[in-house]
Design a protein around this motif. Structure first.
Motif, PDB file in Angstrom:
ATOM      1  N   GLU A 116       0.836  -1.206   0.000  1.00  0.00           N
ATOM      2  CA  GLU A 116       0.000   0.000   0.000  1.00  0.00           C
ATOM      3  C   GLU A 116       0.871   1.258   0.000  1.00  0.00           C
ATOM      4  OE1 GLU A 116      -3.195  -0.009   2.878  1.00  0.00           O
ATOM      5  OE2 GLU A 116      -3.597  -2.138   2.491  1.00  0.00           O
ATOM      6  N   TYR A 278       2.168  -3.549 -17.054  1.00  0.00           N
ATOM      7  CA  TYR A 278       0.935  -3.627 -16.246  1.00  0.00           C
ATOM      8  C   TYR A 278      -0.239  -4.133 -17.087  1.00  0.00           C
ATOM      9  CZ  TYR A 278       3.055  -1.454 -12.143  1.00  0.00           C
ATOM     10  OH  TYR A 278       3.837  -1.202 -11.034  1.00  0.00           O
ATOM     11  N   ASP A 282      -2.350  -7.284 -15.974  1.00  0.00           N
ATOM     12  CA  ASP A 282      -3.791  -7.141 -15.753  1.00  0.00           C
ATOM     13  C   ASP A 282      -4.601  -8.139 -16.578  1.00  0.00           C
ATOM     14  OD1 ASP A 282      -4.343  -5.231 -13.780  1.00  0.00           O
ATOM     15  OD2 ASP A 282      -3.770  -3.596 -15.115  1.00  0.00           O
ATOM     16  N   GLU A 288      -0.744 -11.357 -11.658  1.00  0.00           N
ATOM     17  CA  GLU A 288      -1.539 -10.138 -11.422  1.00  0.00           C
ATOM     18  C   GLU A 288      -0.651  -9.097 -10.755  1.00  0.00           C
ATOM     19  OE1 GLU A 288      -4.742 -10.882  -8.673  1.00  0.00           O
ATOM     20  OE2 GLU A 288      -3.369 -11.461  -7.073  1.00  0.00           O
ATOM     21  N   LYS A 292      -2.552  -2.807  -5.759  1.00  0.00           N
ATOM     22  CA  LYS A 292      -3.919  -2.700  -6.273  1.00  0.00           C
ATOM     23  C   LYS A 292      -4.249  -1.284  -6.747  1.00  0.00           C
ATOM     24  CE  LYS A 292      -4.698  -7.007  -5.682  1.00  0.00           C
ATOM     25  NZ  LYS A 292      -3.372  -7.326  -6.267  1.00  0.00           N
ATOM     26  N   GLN A 293      -3.844  -0.279  -5.978  1.00  0.00           N
ATOM     27  CA  GLN A 293      -4.156   1.108  -6.343  1.00  0.00           C
ATOM     28  C   GLN A 293      -3.232   1.564  -7.484  1.00  0.00           C
ATOM     29  OE1 GLN A 293      -6.495   3.049  -5.340  1.00  0.00           O
ATOM     30  NE2 GLN A 293      -7.287   1.888  -3.577  1.00  0.00           N
ATOM     31  N   GLU A 294      -3.845   1.931  -8.600  1.00  0.00           N
ATOM     32  CA  GLU A 294      -3.025   2.303  -9.747  1.00  0.00           C
ATOM     33  C   GLU A 294      -2.097   3.480  -9.454  1.00  0.00           C
ATOM     34  OE1 GLU A 294      -4.473   2.796 -13.955  1.00  0.00           O
ATOM     35  OE2 GLU A 294      -5.730   1.115 -13.276  1.00  0.00           O
ATOM     36  N   ARG A 297       1.165   2.441  -7.954  1.00  0.00           N
ATOM     37  CA  ARG A 297       2.022   1.480  -8.665  1.00  0.00           C
ATOM     38  C   ARG A 297       3.294   2.144  -9.177  1.00  0.00           C
ATOM     39  NH1 ARG A 297      -2.390  -1.790 -12.384  1.00  0.00           N
ATOM     40  NH2 ARG A 297      -3.336  -2.919 -10.641  1.00  0.00           N
TER      41      ARG A 297
END
Ligand SMILES: *Cc1c(COP(=O)(O)O)cnc(C)c1O
Length: 358
Positions: A116, A278, A282, A288, A292-294, A297
């Protein structure tokens, strides 16, 4: 077999390093005195090239250390009297915090789970924290903090010193050095050199703080590479100790090559290669993206969860001549990390994607 290294440091060497290394040997760079005009010219050249590449203003000096982790200690010694504040979301940001504790600073911590990232609005800097330590790219988890968020935070806390670990992303992040007091990196990541040189950018404000601590508060700011000593020698483009002259030479030349391409183009190329990676992750059933939060990244270290044990994926890629990194720590067996540095081309990234599809 010759491999392409997609590992996040040490990493693939920048292609022009061969000719620069050859020139350095031919010109006997390894034997010149670090008190000679020839060395001062080499330092000055690297300094000018880095200023151009990263838009570093004259308020900031550029210094050479043994590594980036050495700079953690230098910043804590020179810029923190009592309290520091650390955003921690992985192994590297945590190590900076650990260094602060080891030096008996009162280190505050705001921690997020692995994978995160941080936004400026959720961060409250403790009142007495003198220094805010940010990591642009947490190499262990592939999480970035956007420079715009860093700048917003500094505007909210203009009196605090802000320092940015840009080790596994520089020269990608567009830092505004009118807001960022200090930043640092090592050369074995995105600059495509072997390990053995750290670069520390620090402002006049950092210097004044170090001088104040030393003179008026009789604090110990260390003995090796103190900021006042580095700065004094920097006035004549010299260093307190015998530096890695060869690497300072190579860095200047590689940064010159980067400047010929242009920083905007380099950043666009990085964005484009990250987008390819990515997009593949995806759309794949076997992988994967871990983050999670673009917006969190990373563009320079892409971390993927693997369905198969990551060792299998890594071994298969290696047979095809491509070296990818394993996951960090506990996630060693279920993740791969792919460095997207300037030394690897879009064609090479494409070849890696084709390989990972197999
Ligand atoms: C690699 C790395 C470091 C440490 O760099 P050294 O050259 O090993 O001292 C620090 N921070 C981050 C984010 C890194 O990726």
């Amino acid at each position: 077999m010759k491999y392409t290294y997609f590992t996040p440091g040490p990493a693939e060497l920048y292609p022009t390093i061969y000719e620069h290394l050859q020139t350095a040997i031919d010109e006997q760079i390894g034997s010149i005195s670090h008190r000679s005009q020839r060395f001062r010219d080499i330092y000055k050249f690297a300094d000018e090239q880095l200023r151009t590449l990263l838009s570093i203003p004259s308020t900031h000096g550029i210094f050479f250390t043994g590594s980036a982790s050495e700079v953690w200690e230098r910043i804590l010694f020179n810029c923190v009297e009592h309290e520091s504040f650390h955003l921690v979301n992985g192994s590297f940001s945590r190590k900076f915090y650990d260094y602060a504790n080891a030096l008996h600073k009162f280190a505050h911590l705001f921690e997020k789970p692995f994978g995160e990232g941080f936004d400026s609005t959720e961060i409250e800097v403790p009142d007495y924290a003198e220094l805010v330590s940010l990591t642009h790219n947490e190499t262990s988890s592939g999480v970035q903090m956007r420079p715009t968020e860093m700048h917003k935070l500094k505007r909210k806390y203009p009196k605090k010193l802000f320092c940015v670990d840009m080790v596994s992303s520089a020269p990608y992040p567009e830092l505004d050095f009118s807001l960022i007091d200090s930043a640092f990196f090592s050369v074995q990541k995105a600059f495509g050199m072997p390990a053995g040189l750290g670069v520390w950018i620090a402002s006049q404000t950092c210097l004044e703080k170090a001088e104040r601590l030393q003179k008026y508060d009789s604090m110990i700011i260390g003995a090796h590479h103190t900021l006042p000593t580095l700065w004094k020698h920097y006035q004549t483009f010299e260093t307190p100790a015998t530096p890695n002259v060869l690497f300072i030479y190579l860095l200047g030349k590689i940064v010159e090559d980067f400047n010929k391409i242009g920083i905007d183009t380099l950043r666009k190329q990085t964005d484009e290669k990250a987008r390819m990676l990515y997009k593949f992750l995806d759309s794949s059933d076997a992988y994967e993206p871990f983050v999670k939060q673009e917006r969190h990244r990373s563009q320079t270290v892409i971390v993927a969860n693997t369905k198969e044990p990551s060792a299998t994926v890594i071994a298969r890629a290696k047979e095809a001549g491509m070296v990818v990194g394993s996951g960090y720590g506990k996630l060693k067996d279920s993740q791969i990390r792919i460095a997207n540095f300037p030394a690897v081309s879009a064609e090479q990234v494409n070849a890696l994607i084709e390989q990972l599809k197999r």
